[in-house]
Scaffold this active site. Structure first.
Site, PDB file in Angstrom:
ATOM      1  N   ASP A  57      11.518 -69.930  14.479  1.00 23.09           N
ATOM      2  CA  ASP A  57      10.270 -70.172  13.281  1.00 23.09           C
ATOM      3  C   ASP A  57      10.386 -72.080  12.878  1.00 23.09           C
ATOM      4  OD1 ASP A  57      10.068 -67.538  13.668  1.00 23.09           O
ATOM      5  OD2 ASP A  57      11.646 -67.662  11.424  1.00 23.09           O
ATOM      6  N   LYS A  90       5.580 -63.702  14.510  1.00 23.20           N
ATOM      7  CA  LYS A  90       6.021 -62.457  13.484  1.00 23.20           C
ATOM      8  C   LYS A  90       5.512 -62.541  12.436  1.00 23.20           C
ATOM      9  CE  LYS A  90      10.388 -64.566  13.487  1.00 23.20           C
ATOM     10  NZ  LYS A  90      10.789 -64.040  12.221  1.00 23.20           N
ATOM     11  N   CYS A 140      15.791 -65.013   8.890  1.00 20.99           N
ATOM     12  CA  CYS A 140      14.766 -65.022   9.642  1.00 20.99           C
ATOM     13  C   CYS A 140      15.798 -64.888  11.687  1.00 20.99           C
ATOM     14  CB  CYS A 140      13.790 -65.494  10.331  1.00 20.99           C
ATOM     15  SG  CYS A 140      12.523 -64.941   9.499  1.00 20.99           S
TER      16      CYS A 140
HETATM   17  N1  TIU Z   1      12.113 -68.155   9.077  1.00 18.49           N
HETATM   18  C1  TIU Z   1      12.683 -67.565   7.980  1.00 18.49           C
HETATM   19  O1  TIU Z   1      13.470 -67.798   7.973  1.00 18.49           O
HETATM   20  N2  TIU Z   1      11.880 -67.520   7.254  1.00 18.49           N
HETATM   21  C2  TIU Z   1      12.119 -67.769   5.357  1.00 18.49           C
HETATM   22  O2  TIU Z   1      11.146 -67.452   4.508  1.00 18.49           O
HETATM   23  N3  TIU Z   1      13.482 -68.077   4.958  1.00 18.49           N
HETATM   24  C3  TIU Z   1      13.879 -68.507   3.786  1.00 18.49           C
HETATM   25  O3  TIU Z   1      14.840 -69.096   3.735  1.00 18.49           O
HETATM   26  N4  TIU Z   1      12.877 -68.766   2.958  1.00 18.49           N
END
Ligand code: TIU
Length: 243
Positions: A34, A139, A172
């Site tokens: 991500d 995802k 994530c």
């Molecule tokens: N990719 C991921 O970690 N999504 C989140 O929403 N992370 C946060 O820390 N908000």
């Protein structure tokens, strides 16, 4: 664990915590979680949640170094992106309604609709942009295995080990490592290649993974992985000696 011969070039020993780990590079993938503009840049999902996105910038150079090494060595590279279909049919109301963000998932923002596939904010940052032949997994959840083809991809390529980096450490990255660990993958989390909006959660997220003898996996710095990937006899002897 059986140790490779010092002359082997397809294996390396990573100086990790809680123990060194020997990896067969041909059965190892670099999994980048991500690294999207929505989390990394102002105006995206991360900032709408009230976070200081500059906290994540430090993870980029270590990931870039690993990505360069992985590409040079032919290691499988997999990028993930969290996000949803434009009609939000894959976004549970419980996720969309959550909290009190300045903009909700699907709302128009400066980088397009927040956390929606195809929008500018959903894309991966230029510094780590996937090559055309690299795998990108979209995802809908925090974990990269949930409702995705990741498991099938890893099986197809004979992957047993994952070098996991990206953002955020406790959300994530942690969710994906827990999913991967339960599926039998050895997960080595890159400490300096992960980041959180909350430095204390970054530290705690790494500590949870490597506690109890590595209850979810291993933690290593990018430099330790790069060193282990280098087919240099002196590195292998040094890594072996530190065990
Ligand atoms: N990719 C991921 O970690 N999504 C989140 O929403 N992370 C946060 O820390 N908000």
């Amino acid at each position: 664990m059986a140790m490779a011969s010092p002359t082997s070039t397809s294996r390396g020993i990573v100086a990790a915590e809680p123990t060194p780990i020997e990896l067969d590079w041909t059965a190892t993938a670099l999994l980048i979680i991500d690294m999207q503009r929505d989390f990394m840049e102002p105006g995206g999902f991360g900032e709408t949640l009230g976070n200081d996105v500059s906290q994540l910038a430090g993870a980029v150079p270590p990931i870039a170094a690993l990505l360069k090494a992985a590409r040079a060595s032919g290691m499988l590279v997999i990028h993930t992106r969290e996000g949803h279909l434009p009609d939000l049919s894959d976004a549970p109301p419980a996720k969309v309604e959550r909290g009190a963000p300045s903009l909700r998932i699907g709302d128009p923002g400066p980088m397009g609709r927040i956390l929606i596939r195809g929008e500018a904010g959903h894309d991966i940052i230029p510094a780590l942009y996937p090559l055309d032949d690299e795998i990108v997994i979209d995802k809908p959840g925090k974990g990269a295995f949930y409702a995705t083809e990741l498991g099938d991809v890893l099986q197809t390529y004979g992957i047993e080990n994952l070098l996991v980096c990206g953002v955020t450490t406790e959300v994530c990255v942690n969710t994906t490592v827990r999913e991967g660990n339960d599926r039998g993958y050895r997960c080595v989390v890159i400490a300096d290649g992960c980041a959180s909006y909350f430095p204390e959660f970054h530290q705690a997220g790494l500590a949870m993974i490597k506690a109890q003898g590595g209850i979810f996996g291993w933690v290593a710095d990018s430099a330790a992985v790069l060193k282990a990937m280098t087919p240099d006899r002196s590195n292998r002897v040094a890594a072996g000696a530190s065990r």
